[in-house]
Design an enzyme around this catalytic site. Structure first.
Site, mmCIF file in Angstrom:
data_model
loop_
_atom_site.group_PDB
_atom_site.id
_atom_site.type_symbol
_atom_site.label_atom_id
_atom_site.label_comp_id
_atom_site.label_asym_id
_atom_site.label_seq_id
_atom_site.Cartn_x
_atom_site.Cartn_y
_atom_site.Cartn_z
ATOM 1 N N ASN A 244 -9.624 1.549 2.317
ATOM 2 C CA ASN A 244 -9.346 1.347 3.740
ATOM 3 C C ASN A 244 -9.913 2.489 4.575
ATOM 4 O OD1 ASN A 244 -8.163 -1.112 3.556
ATOM 5 N ND2 ASN A 244 -6.103 -0.474 4.119
ATOM 6 N N CYS B 234 -2.995 -1.943 9.208
ATOM 7 C CA CYS B 234 -3.334 -1.139 8.027
ATOM 8 C C CYS B 234 -4.272 0.038 8.259
ATOM 9 C CB CYS B 234 -3.855 -2.047 6.940
ATOM 10 S SG CYS B 234 -2.510 -3.085 6.318
ATOM 11 N N THR C 131 0.866 -1.185 0.000
ATOM 12 C CA THR C 131 0.000 0.000 0.000
ATOM 13 C C THR C 131 0.899 1.229 0.000
ATOM 14 O OG1 THR C 131 -1.652 -1.234 1.237
ATOM 15 C CG2 THR C 131 -1.819 1.190 1.297
ATOM 16 N N ARG D 200 -7.811 -9.553 4.081
ATOM 17 C CA ARG D 200 -7.831 -9.319 5.532
ATOM 18 C C ARG D 200 -7.054 -10.427 6.210
ATOM 19 N NH1 ARG D 200 -13.783 -10.431 6.421
ATOM 20 N NH2 ARG D 200 -13.176 -11.764 4.697
ATOM 21 N N GLU D 201 -6.329 -10.090 7.247
ATOM 22 C CA GLU D 201 -5.649 -11.119 8.020
ATOM 23 C C GLU D 201 -6.702 -12.027 8.653
ATOM 24 O OE1 GLU D 201 -2.658 -9.473 10.642
ATOM 25 O OE2 GLU D 201 -1.907 -8.233 9.007
ATOM 26 N N LEU E 201 -20.012 -2.666 10.329
ATOM 27 C CA LEU E 201 -20.822 -1.827 11.221
ATOM 28 C C LEU E 201 -20.896 -2.479 12.590
ATOM 29 C CD1 LEU E 201 -23.821 -0.593 9.008
ATOM 30 C CD2 LEU E 201 -21.925 0.762 9.906
ATOM 31 N N HIS E 202 -19.819 -3.163 12.965
ATOM 32 C CA HIS E 202 -19.811 -3.827 14.268
ATOM 33 C C HIS E 202 -19.069 -2.926 15.255
ATOM 34 C CE1 HIS E 202 -20.551 -7.506 16.528
ATOM 35 N NE2 HIS E 202 -19.461 -7.176 17.193
ATOM 36 N N LYS F 189 -7.542 -8.454 16.058
ATOM 37 C CA LYS F 189 -8.735 -9.187 15.623
ATOM 38 C C LYS F 189 -8.432 -10.662 15.814
ATOM 39 C CE LYS F 189 -9.346 -9.872 11.169
ATOM 40 N NZ LYS F 189 -9.502 -9.682 9.721
ATOM 41 N N LYS G 58 -6.788 1.977 -3.115
ATOM 42 C CA LYS G 58 -6.437 1.221 -1.904
ATOM 43 C C LYS G 58 -6.632 2.071 -0.644
ATOM 44 C CE LYS G 58 -4.972 -1.669 0.963
ATOM 45 N NZ LYS G 58 -5.734 -2.853 1.335
HETATM 46 P P1 NAD Z 1 5.058 -7.525 6.833
HETATM 47 O O1 NAD Z 1 5.817 -6.639 7.721
HETATM 48 O O2 NAD Z 1 4.335 -8.704 7.384
HETATM 49 O O3 NAD Z 1 6.029 -8.101 5.697
HETATM 50 C C1 NAD Z 1 6.936 -7.325 4.979
HETATM 51 C C2 NAD Z 1 8.168 -8.199 4.698
HETATM 52 O O4 NAD Z 1 9.032 -7.513 3.791
HETATM 53 C C3 NAD Z 1 9.005 -8.489 5.942
HETATM 54 O O5 NAD Z 1 9.130 -9.887 6.106
HETATM 55 C C4 NAD Z 1 10.355 -7.835 5.643
HETATM 56 O O6 NAD Z 1 11.458 -8.548 6.175
HETATM 57 C C5 NAD Z 1 10.374 -7.863 4.129
HETATM 58 N N1 NAD Z 1 11.274 -6.905 3.480
HETATM 59 C C6 NAD Z 1 11.510 -5.609 3.796
HETATM 60 N N2 NAD Z 1 12.390 -5.070 2.930
HETATM 61 C C7 NAD Z 1 12.710 -6.045 2.036
HETATM 62 C C8 NAD Z 1 13.551 -6.103 0.878
HETATM 63 N N3 NAD Z 1 14.239 -5.039 0.447
HETATM 64 N N4 NAD Z 1 13.647 -7.278 0.215
HETATM 65 C C9 NAD Z 1 12.965 -8.357 0.628
HETATM 66 N N5 NAD Z 1 12.155 -8.366 1.708
HETATM 67 C C10 NAD Z 1 12.012 -7.217 2.389
HETATM 68 O O7 NAD Z 1 4.046 -6.579 6.036
HETATM 69 P P2 NAD Z 1 2.609 -6.954 5.445
HETATM 70 O O8 NAD Z 1 1.596 -6.919 6.522
HETATM 71 O O9 NAD Z 1 2.737 -8.152 4.581
HETATM 72 O O10 NAD Z 1 2.339 -5.672 4.533
HETATM 73 C C11 NAD Z 1 3.039 -5.470 3.328
HETATM 74 C C12 NAD Z 1 2.329 -4.380 2.539
HETATM 75 O O11 NAD Z 1 1.025 -4.819 2.159
HETATM 76 C C13 NAD Z 1 2.103 -3.080 3.310
HETATM 77 O O12 NAD Z 1 2.213 -2.001 2.432
HETATM 78 C C14 NAD Z 1 0.674 -3.206 3.806
HETATM 79 O O13 NAD Z 1 0.069 -1.950 4.016
HETATM 80 C C15 NAD Z 1 0.032 -3.924 2.639
HETATM 81 N N6 NAD Z 1 -1.148 -4.710 3.001
HETATM 82 C C16 NAD Z 1 -1.148 -5.472 4.120
HETATM 83 C C17 NAD Z 1 -2.262 -6.262 4.434
HETATM 84 C C18 NAD Z 1 -2.312 -7.096 5.690
HETATM 85 O O14 NAD Z 1 -3.377 -7.635 5.980
HETATM 86 N N7 NAD Z 1 -1.236 -7.241 6.446
HETATM 87 C C19 NAD Z 1 -3.350 -6.284 3.548
HETATM 88 C C20 NAD Z 1 -3.309 -5.502 2.379
HETATM 89 C C21 NAD Z 1 -2.195 -4.720 2.118
HETATM 90 C C1 UGA Z 2 -8.172 -4.496 6.519
HETATM 91 C C2 UGA Z 2 -9.147 -4.498 5.335
HETATM 92 O O1 UGA Z 2 -10.371 -5.111 5.728
HETATM 93 C C3 UGA Z 2 -8.557 -5.238 4.145
HETATM 94 O O2 UGA Z 2 -9.438 -5.136 3.035
HETATM 95 C C4 UGA Z 2 -7.227 -4.601 3.791
HETATM 96 O O3 UGA Z 2 -6.594 -5.311 2.735
HETATM 97 C C5 UGA Z 2 -6.320 -4.613 4.993
HETATM 98 O O4 UGA Z 2 -6.960 -3.910 6.093
HETATM 99 C C6 UGA Z 2 -5.032 -3.919 4.724
HETATM 100 O O5 UGA Z 2 -4.956 -3.007 3.928
HETATM 101 O O6 UGA Z 2 -4.088 -4.351 5.387
HETATM 102 P P1 UGA Z 2 -7.438 -6.238 8.392
HETATM 103 O O7 UGA Z 2 -6.752 -5.070 9.005
HETATM 104 O O8 UGA Z 2 -6.698 -7.512 8.241
HETATM 105 O O9 UGA Z 2 -7.974 -5.840 6.926
HETATM 106 O O10 UGA Z 2 -8.719 -6.594 9.267
HETATM 107 P P2 UGA Z 2 -10.244 -6.090 9.336
HETATM 108 O O11 UGA Z 2 -11.098 -7.275 9.389
HETATM 109 O O12 UGA Z 2 -10.557 -5.077 8.306
HETATM 110 O O13 UGA Z 2 -10.278 -5.383 10.772
HETATM 111 C C7 UGA Z 2 -9.557 -4.205 11.037
HETATM 112 C C8 UGA Z 2 -9.943 -3.675 12.397
HETATM 113 O O14 UGA Z 2 -11.276 -3.164 12.400
HETATM 114 C C9 UGA Z 2 -9.904 -4.728 13.507
HETATM 115 O O15 UGA Z 2 -9.385 -4.149 14.679
HETATM 116 C C10 UGA Z 2 -11.366 -5.102 13.690
HETATM 117 O O16 UGA Z 2 -11.661 -5.588 14.967
HETATM 118 C C11 UGA Z 2 -12.027 -3.768 13.435
HETATM 119 N N1 UGA Z 2 -13.431 -3.882 12.993
HETATM 120 C C12 UGA Z 2 -13.734 -4.451 11.796
HETATM 121 C C13 UGA Z 2 -14.459 -3.379 13.801
HETATM 122 O O17 UGA Z 2 -14.192 -2.851 14.903
HETATM 123 N N2 UGA Z 2 -15.744 -3.463 13.355
HETATM 124 C C14 UGA Z 2 -16.079 -4.010 12.169
HETATM 125 O O18 UGA Z 2 -17.278 -4.044 11.834
HETATM 126 C C15 UGA Z 2 -15.044 -4.528 11.364
#
Ligand code: NAD
Ligand code: UGA
Length: 434
Positions: free
Chosen positions: A211, A263, A122, A154-155, A253-254, A324, A207
């Site tokens: 969010n 994120c 992102t 979502r995680e 809406l929870h 979560k 994106k």
């Molecule tokens: P993360 O911290 O879990 O993973 C990032 C990884 O990149 C780490 O393991 C780190 O060691 C590695 N890294 C850093 N620099 C590097 C390099 N130069 N070469 C190779 N590896 C390298 O992060 P994440 O949660 O997977 O998020 C990654 C991106 O995706 C962010 O921009 C985040 O906003 C976006 N995103 C995350 C989620 C989510 O649910 N976590 C969902 C959608 C988007």
């Molecule tokens: C969120 C988005 O839902 C994903 O679409 C997006 O890809 C991701 O961020 C990202 O960019 O990393 P995530 O953070 O994994 O995903 O989890 P969510 O299920 O969205 O929950 C986020 C937070 O909001 C949690 O703390 C959850 O408890 C809270 N939440 C969610 C509420 O309090 N109420 C709701 O109704 C929903």
């Protein structure tokens, strides 16, 4: 297709594994030696349901590989995804792009043949173009296009979100790059997941806007929950009634303790900075951020009030620490904002979390007693605070709980239980917006 995924974290490892599942040859590259060692040993460095089996299968079938270096896999790759972290930059709230730029520089040196370099992280509007400049400067002869393909998983539900997305967004500027991306995502177009192709800037903004909109929805219902408590309304009924309007929709809406995670907090903040930089006001997003901070502070007051106005010397059992359920991720978890002020007021915390305790230990103040199960946490406690709605807490043995606790306060920050049941079991029940 040959794919390189730079970054093997929550997004990189899930996306890379799912692309392998679709039939691509994938190498996930990470600078974290321990992560790559674990993956080579068949261990998954994060907790994400279903990921272990999918990784094992794709490794076994020869489609998924791991490495700490890009030199071998990059020259062969058709597509290289950058999925590294973009955390909040210390001090100013902007997204920290140092890992994205470092990855771009590293890739550039090894490019051979036409390659599409795709930002999956992102990133603020303009990042893909900057990545392009970095690669061009580093390797003027490289034959490549940049693209943006933000991730919406979502995680805790990452695999099903990735394999059944509402939409796939691709920001592209050349037909060749678009064809490459469409062909990689072909298994999803076969199940009719729509692909939206836009320019780079729109994809990057989609994106953040998505969010921020979801975060705003949560902040909105959280503010309504405060009003519900004052006027005798039930936030569940209010959310249900609102959600039945197709224009509003029932999801997100929870009411709860405020949104957390890796994120929403960082992305809403980054969006306000992007807007400021361009002289545009995004007051709705700013208000959502502010309301989220206020909700967490309100939860501290709610807990203190439910415990008779003081928590000094009292024991609180905290059930759930992660932001979560179904993840071990503690980044920006509400627990990190709610527990320290309670401890400063003299509360003793006994906490349980099915997956997040190890990470929590490094982020929360010392002095918390971490327990192996929810009943051990509740032993001798004056109050239970249900912080995260893990399934393990949805069906607690209330009789057993009442016997082992010292007090009778049950503060349910996720509205898992209903008032009548808890009152019947002898608890003083407090929840959010009901
Ligand atoms: P993360 O911290 O879990 O993973 C990032 C990884 O990149 C780490 O393991 C780190 O060691 C590695 N890294 C850093 N620099 C590097 C390099 N130069 N070469 C190779 N590896 C390298 O992060 P994440 O949660 O997977 O998020 C990654 C991106 O995706 C962010 O921009 C985040 O906003 C976006 N995103 C995350 C989620 C989510 O649910 N976590 C969902 C959608 C988007
Ligand atoms: C969120 C988005 O839902 C994903 O679409 C997006 O890809 C991701 O961020 C990202 O960019 O990393 P995530 O953070 O994994 O995903 O989890 P969510 O299920 O969205 O929950 C986020 C937070 O909001 C949690 O703390 C959850 O408890 C809270 N939440 C969610 C509420 O309090 N109420 C709701 O109704 C929903």
């Amino acid at each position: 297709m040959k794919v390189v995924m730079i970054g093997a974290g929550y997004v990189g490892l899930v996306s890379g594994t799912c692309f392998a599942e679709f039939g691509a040859q994938v190498t996930c590259v990470d600078v974290d030696q321990a992560k790559i060692d674990a993956l080579h040993d068949g261990r998954i460095p994060i907790y994400e349901p279903g990921l272990d089996d999918m990784v094992a299968r794709n490794v076994r079938e020869g489609r998924l590989h791991f490495s700490t270096g890009v030199a071998e896999a990059v020259p062969e790759a058709d597509l290289i995804f950058i999925a590294v972290g973009t955390p909040t930059r210390r001090g100013d709230g902007h997204a920290d792009l140092q890992y994205v730029y470092a990855a771009a520089k590293e890739i550039a040196r090894h490019l051979a043949g036409y390659t599409v370099i795709v930002d999956k992280s992102t990133v603020p509007v303009g990042t893909a173009r900057h990545v392009e400049r970095i690669i061009r400067e580093e390797n003027p002869d490289a034959d490549f296009d940049v693209a943006s393909n933000p991730e919406f998983l979502r995680e805790g539900a990452a695999i099903s979100d990735f394999t059944h997305p509402d939409r796939i967004v691709i920001g592209v500027e050349s037909e060749r790059a678009e064809t490459h991306l469409r062909s990689l995502y072909r298994p999803l177009s076969l199940i009719e997941s729509p692909i939206l192709a836009t320019n780079l800037e729109s994809a990057e903004l989609i994106k953040y806007a998505s969010n921020a909109f979801l975060a705003t929805k949560i902040s909105f219902i959280n503010e309504m929950s405060g009003l519900c408590e004052k006027v005798g309304a039930d936030v569940h009924a209010v959310a249900k009634g609102m959600g039945m309007d197709g224009r509003i929709g029932s999801k997100f809406l929870h009411a709860g303790p405020g949104y957390g995670g890796s994120c929403f907090p960082k992305d809403t903040l980054a969006l306000t900075r992007i807007a400021q930089e361009h002289g545009v006001s995004v007051r709705v997003v700013e208000a959502a951020v502010e309301a989220n901070g206020a909700q967490k502070a309100r939860m501290v007051r709610k807990i203190v009030d439910a415990m008779g106005g003081s928590v000094a010397g009292k024991r609180i059992a905290v059930l759930g620490l992660t932001f979560k359920p179904e993840t071990d991720d503690m980044r920006d978890a509400p627990a990190l904002a709610i527990l320290p002020p309670l401890m400063e007021k003299g509360a003793q915390i006994q906490a349980h979390d099915p997956q997040g305790a190890d990470e929590a230990k490094s982020l929360l103040p010392d002095g918390i007693h971490y327990c192996d199960d929810p009943y051990a946490a509740a032993d001798g406690a004056d109050a239970v605070v249900l912080m995260t709605e893990w399934n393990a807490y949805r069906n607690l043995d209330l009789e057993r709980l009442a016997k082992i606790m010292n007090g009778r306060a049950f503060i349910d920050l996720r509205n898992v239980y209903d008032t009548a049941t808890l009152q019947h079991a002898g608890f003083n029940y407090a929840c959010v917006g009901r």
